[in-house]
Design a protein around this motif. Structure first.
Motif, PDB file in Angstrom:
ATOM      1  N   UNK A  11       0.827  -1.212   0.000  1.00  0.00           N
ATOM      2  CA  UNK A  11       0.000   0.000   0.000  1.00  0.00           C
ATOM      3  C   UNK A  11       0.859   1.259   0.000  1.00  0.00           C
ATOM      4  N   UNK A  12       2.025   1.236   0.654  1.00  0.00           N
ATOM      5  CA  UNK A  12       2.901   2.399   0.608  1.00  0.00           C
ATOM      6  C   UNK A  12       3.400   2.630  -0.812  1.00  0.00           C
ATOM      7  N   UNK A  13       3.781   1.563  -1.499  1.00  0.00           N
ATOM      8  CA  UNK A  13       4.230   1.686  -2.889  1.00  0.00           C
ATOM      9  C   UNK A  13       3.130   2.335  -3.737  1.00  0.00           C
ATOM     10  N   UNK A  14       1.910   1.857  -3.568  1.00  0.00           N
ATOM     11  CA  UNK A  14       0.786   2.407  -4.346  1.00  0.00           C
ATOM     12  C   UNK A  14       0.594   3.894  -4.065  1.00  0.00           C
ATOM     13  N   UNK A  15       0.678   4.286  -2.802  1.00  0.00           N
ATOM     14  CA  UNK A  15       0.451   5.695  -2.447  1.00  0.00           C
ATOM     15  C   UNK A  15       1.596   6.583  -2.920  1.00  0.00           C
ATOM     16  N   UNK A  16       2.830   6.062  -2.933  1.00  0.00           N
ATOM     17  CA  UNK A  16       3.944   6.842  -3.468  1.00  0.00           C
ATOM     18  C   UNK A  16       3.775   7.050  -4.968  1.00  0.00           C
ATOM     19  N   UNK A  17       3.313   6.034  -5.657  1.00  0.00           N
ATOM     20  CA  UNK A  17       3.072   6.180  -7.097  1.00  0.00           C
ATOM     21  C   UNK A  17       1.955   7.185  -7.361  1.00  0.00           C
ATOM     22  N   UNK A  18       0.906   7.142  -6.533  1.00  0.00           N
ATOM     23  CA  UNK A  18      -0.176   8.127  -6.671  1.00  0.00           C
ATOM     24  C   UNK A  18       0.345   9.549  -6.486  1.00  0.00           C
ATOM     25  N   UNK A  19       1.277   9.717  -5.546  1.00  0.00           N
ATOM     26  CA  UNK A  19       1.783  11.053  -5.232  1.00  0.00           C
ATOM     27  C   UNK A  19       2.796  11.566  -6.246  1.00  0.00           C
TER      28      UNK A  19
END
Length: 456
Positions: A252-260
């Motif tokens: 989930x951290x990877x996904x949120x970093x990509x979103x940002x």
């Protein structure tokens, strides 16, 4: 006098009531994580190595030459992708997937011999590092001897045929059935074999959540009876942390970093991740934080395409938030393409600034207790500012160690006013060695995707 007596009686009654409550185990807080982490893991970092792609030879012996470099960079745990022989039947590509296991007790001859592997493990240990190997317990290759000897150990289609894991297109493997006690006993015995025979320090377990948690709970107990092991689950679920796994993936951290970054969705998702990490995740559990691993590299693209100009910011972020940072083989030299998964595709080794960045970040992690793993480290305390939509800032403190992190998750330079009333004091900028004093309301300018770390 009557009032005094009544008050005294009331005090005694309330005291008794409080004593009854506090002695009642039903109301006592309990630690969720029951397993004991190996002591050496408390401030560890981890590195994923694909032996096939690491050197021109693609062998254990050739990989040994990289160990001094990895040690100097600050790596503590070396995770080797699967070392077992690969199935031939329905193989993908010319060399096949390392996750299609033909023999759980054998060594892939592509990499060398069992003796070569034992020598590698011994050298890793003598250099003060630890080694875990990838374990594929969910499925086997089509030509694994177990298919002939124990066909009842596999799930079947409605027609009674062998099948890949349901709903997946993993055509080179077939799915085990963990409702069978004999399969559980066999797989646990195979896990114990490599710890006993080769003195490995644990496992990274592929698709760990596809297997029953009670299988892993028992396997961990049997492994720990041999030696304290470290277990990493390819999964993101708190139930695996209770008795079986030291660490799970932070997908989930990877996904949120990509979103940002490349998805241009802002930092809202990252803030939500940090909030949940602080409030809902077991404090004693480890999370593996990463910008790259073999799954993302093979299917998503590469670290540069995933995070663009925000890549370095994300690499630093993964090294300072709660969790254990992972480096994927080649990432430290700016790997700029997806490696082939089923064929030979050698990593090109060269000098790159990322190596120095990781070396500096991992040196800080080793010595500053605020950055240690799980509840060995400090909580992430949010620092508020007037740029809450662009800047992420927090402090972490453990005993006498403290760090403060400022990160600009935007493509523009930002001047931010920070509410540092709880962080007043004298610090040192970790990257510039400049002395910094926080007064309670401080103004800071961060370059596009810029970051600062202050230490005390």
């Amino acid at each position: 006098m009557k009032k005094i007596i009544l008050f005294s009686l009331l005090t005694v009654l309330l005291s008794c009531k409080k004593s009854e409550t506090t002695s009642d185990n039903r109301y006592q807080p309990k630690e969720y994580v029951e397993l004991k982490h190996p002591e050496w893991s408390k401030n560890a970092t981890i590195y994923e190595a694909n032996i096939r792609q690491f050197t021109p030879e693609g062998t254990f012996k050739a990989f040994e030459s990289h160990l001094p470099r990895l040690k100097a960079m600050g790596i503590d745990i070396i995770w080797l992708m699967p070392i077992n022989p690969i199935g031939v039947e329905k193989r993908k590509g010319t060399l096949g997937s390392e996750y299609s296991v033909k023999d759980y007790y054998g060594v892939n001859p592509e990499f060398g011999t069992k003796e070569d592997f034992e020598a590698l493990v011994d050298k890793i240990h003598r250099m003060g590092m630890h080694v875990i190997i990838d374990w594929v317990a969910n499925h086997s290759s089509w030509d694994n001897q177990l298919v002939k000897d124990h066909p009842d150990w596999y799930t079947k289609t409605p027609e009674g045929n062998f099948q890949p894991t349901p709903w997946y297109d993993w055509g080179d493997i077939i799915d085990f059935d963990y409702n069978n006690p004999e399969l559980r006993k066999y797989m646990t015995g195979a896990l114990k074999y490599w710890v006993k025979e080769c003195d490995i320090d644990g496992y990274r377990c592929d698709t760990a959540g596809f297997l029953p948690t009670d299988f892993w709970d028992n396997a961990r107990a049997e492994l720990d009876a041999i030696k304290p092991v470290f277990m990493l689950a390819e999964w993101e679920s708190r139930d695996l942390h209770k008795k079986a796994f030291d660490m799970t993936y932070s997908w989930s951290l990877w996904d949120k970093m990509k979103d940002a970054t490349t998805n241009n969705k802002g930092i809202g998702g990252l803030v939500e991740y940090l909030a949940h990490d602080e409030s809902t995740f077991p404090k004693a559990a480890y999370r593996m934080t990463f910008t790259e691993n073999h799954d993302k590299n093979s299917w998503e693209g590469n670290q540069f395409s995933n995070f663009g100009k925000g890549l370095e910011t994300c690499m630093v972020f993964c090294s300072v938030v709660n969790g254990m940072p992972l480096v994927y083989g080649g990432q430290e030299v700016g790997l700029d393409r997806s490696l082939k998964f089923f064929d030979k595709d050698e990593i090109v080794w060269k000098a790159h600034p990322f190596t120095d960045l990781y070396t500096k970040l991992f040196a800080l992690k080793h010595k500053n207790k605020a950055l240690w793993n799980g509840d060995y480290g400090g909580h992430m305390i949010r620092i508020f500012s007037d740029k809450m939509d662009k800047v992420i800032s927090f402090s972490r403190t453990k005993e006498n160690d403290q760090i403060i992190v400022f990160m600009n998750y935007s493509p523009e330079a930002v001047t931010v006013t920070l509410d540092t009333k709880y962080q007043k004091g004298n610090y040192t900028n970790y990257f510039t060695n400049e002395k910094v004093t926080l007064n309670g309301k401080d103004v800071l300018t961060l370059q596009p995707w810029g970051y600062d770390i202050l230490v005390k």
